[in-house]
Design a protein around this motif. Structure first.
Motif, short mmCIF file in Angstrom:
data_model
loop_
_atom_site.label_atom_id
_atom_site.label_comp_id
_atom_site.label_asym_id
_atom_site.label_seq_id
_atom_site.Cartn_x
_atom_site.Cartn_y
_atom_site.Cartn_z
N ASN A 1 22.45 13.87 -81.50
CA ASN A 1 21.91 13.20 -80.31
C ASN A 1 22.41 11.78 -80.13
O ASN A 1 21.75 10.95 -79.50
N GLU A 2 23.58 11.50 -80.67
CA GLU A 2 24.22 10.19 -80.48
C GLU A 2 25.11 10.27 -79.25
O GLU A 2 26.01 11.10 -79.19
N ARG A 3 24.86 9.41 -78.28
CA ARG A 3 25.67 9.41 -77.07
C ARG A 3 26.92 8.54 -77.22
O ARG A 3 27.92 8.79 -76.57
N LYS A 4 26.82 7.52 -78.05
CA LYS A 4 27.93 6.56 -78.17
C LYS A 4 28.13 6.21 -79.63
O LYS A 4 27.19 5.82 -80.31
N LEU A 5 29.35 6.37 -80.10
CA LEU A 5 29.69 6.07 -81.49
C LEU A 5 30.83 5.06 -81.55
O LEU A 5 31.80 5.19 -80.81
N SER A 6 30.70 4.09 -82.42
CA SER A 6 31.82 3.21 -82.73
C SER A 6 32.43 3.74 -84.02
O SER A 6 31.77 3.79 -85.05
N LEU A 7 33.68 4.18 -83.93
CA LEU A 7 34.32 4.81 -85.07
C LEU A 7 35.56 4.03 -85.50
O LEU A 7 36.23 3.41 -84.68
N THR A 8 35.84 4.10 -86.77
CA THR A 8 37.10 3.62 -87.31
C THR A 8 37.80 4.85 -87.87
O THR A 8 37.27 5.52 -88.74
N ILE A 9 38.97 5.15 -87.31
CA ILE A 9 39.71 6.35 -87.74
C ILE A 9 41.03 5.92 -88.36
O ILE A 9 41.53 4.82 -88.08
N PRO A 10 41.62 6.77 -89.18
CA PRO A 10 42.94 6.46 -89.72
C PRO A 10 43.96 6.30 -88.59
O PRO A 10 43.91 7.01 -87.59
N ALA A 11 44.88 5.36 -88.75
CA ALA A 11 45.91 5.12 -87.73
C ALA A 11 46.94 6.25 -87.71
O ALA A 11 47.62 6.46 -86.71
N LYS A 12 47.04 6.96 -88.84
CA LYS A 12 48.00 8.05 -88.91
C LYS A 12 47.28 9.32 -89.35
O LYS A 12 46.31 9.28 -90.09
N ASP A 13 47.78 10.46 -88.86
CA ASP A 13 47.16 11.74 -89.22
C ASP A 13 47.69 12.25 -90.55
O ASP A 13 48.42 11.55 -91.26
N GLU A 14 47.37 13.49 -90.87
CA GLU A 14 47.75 14.08 -92.15
C GLU A 14 49.25 14.13 -92.34
O GLU A 14 49.75 14.15 -93.45
N ASP A 15 50.00 14.19 -91.24
CA ASP A 15 51.46 14.29 -91.31
C ASP A 15 52.16 12.94 -91.25
O ASP A 15 53.38 12.87 -91.24
N GLY A 16 51.37 11.86 -91.14
CA GLY A 16 51.97 10.53 -91.10
C GLY A 16 52.37 10.09 -89.71
O GLY A 16 53.00 9.04 -89.55
N THR A 17 52.01 10.86 -88.68
CA THR A 17 52.30 10.44 -87.31
C THR A 17 51.07 9.73 -86.74
O THR A 17 49.96 9.89 -87.26
N ARG A 18 51.27 8.97 -85.67
CA ARG A 18 50.16 8.21 -85.09
C ARG A 18 49.04 9.15 -84.67
O ARG A 18 49.28 10.21 -84.12
N SER A 19 47.82 8.73 -84.94
CA SER A 19 46.65 9.55 -84.60
C SER A 19 46.58 9.75 -83.09
O SER A 19 46.76 8.81 -82.32
N ASN A 20 46.31 11.00 -82.71
CA ASN A 20 46.19 11.33 -81.30
C ASN A 20 44.84 12.01 -81.05
O ASN A 20 44.02 12.13 -81.96
N ILE A 21 44.64 12.45 -79.82
CA ILE A 21 43.36 13.08 -79.48
C ILE A 21 43.13 14.36 -80.29
O ILE A 21 42.02 14.64 -80.71
N ALA A 22 44.19 15.12 -80.54
CA ALA A 22 44.05 16.33 -81.35
C ALA A 22 43.50 15.98 -82.73
O ALA A 22 42.60 16.66 -83.25
N PHE A 23 44.03 14.91 -83.34
CA PHE A 23 43.52 14.45 -84.64
C PHE A 23 42.07 14.03 -84.51
O PHE A 23 41.23 14.36 -85.35
N LEU A 24 41.74 13.28 -83.44
CA LEU A 24 40.37 12.81 -83.25
C LEU A 24 39.40 13.99 -83.16
O LEU A 24 38.33 13.96 -83.77
#
Length: 110
Positions: A26-49
């Motif tokens: 029931n959280e409408r808004k989250l402040s998140l810190t995510i890794p800048a790179k995904d598992e493959d070492g490429t920049r994090s994208n929406i698919a990663f998110l």
């Protein structure tokens, strides 16, 4: 002198509406810190998110209400900084510091 932009992480805001917040405690808004790179070492994208949200944030077991075939399921509108994700490259959009990503369910049953 603190460097606010840590190369290893990205700070973003993720919002849920249209009933999706039920899947996220029931959280409408989250402040998140995510890794800048995904598992493959490429920049994090929406698919990663989306994977990150399902694996680490969503406590509800009904992941199929949010994803289908490893992407956001049809009927969920995704806005990136108030723009439709279709204009931004959909799940290939590379997330940037300070982005606001909104997931809105347009499916209300009937």
């Amino acid at each position: 002198m603190s460097d606010a932009k840590d190369e290893g992480t990205i700070g973003i805001t993720v919002e849920f509406s249209g009933g999706l917040e039920m899947l996220f405690s029931n959280e409408r808004k989250l402040s998140l810190t995510i890794p800048a790179k995904d598992e493959d070492g490429t920049r994090s994208n929406i698919a990663f998110l989306v994977r990150h949200l399902c694996d680490t944030v969503m406590k509800d077991p009904r992941k199929e209400l949010f994803v289908l075939d490893d992407t956001v399921r049809p009927g969920i509108l995704v806005l990136i900084n108030d723009a439709d994700w279709e204009l931004e490259g959909e799940d290939k959009y590379e997330i940037e510091e300070g982005d606001n990503i909104l997931f809105v369910s347009t499916l209300h049953g009937g």
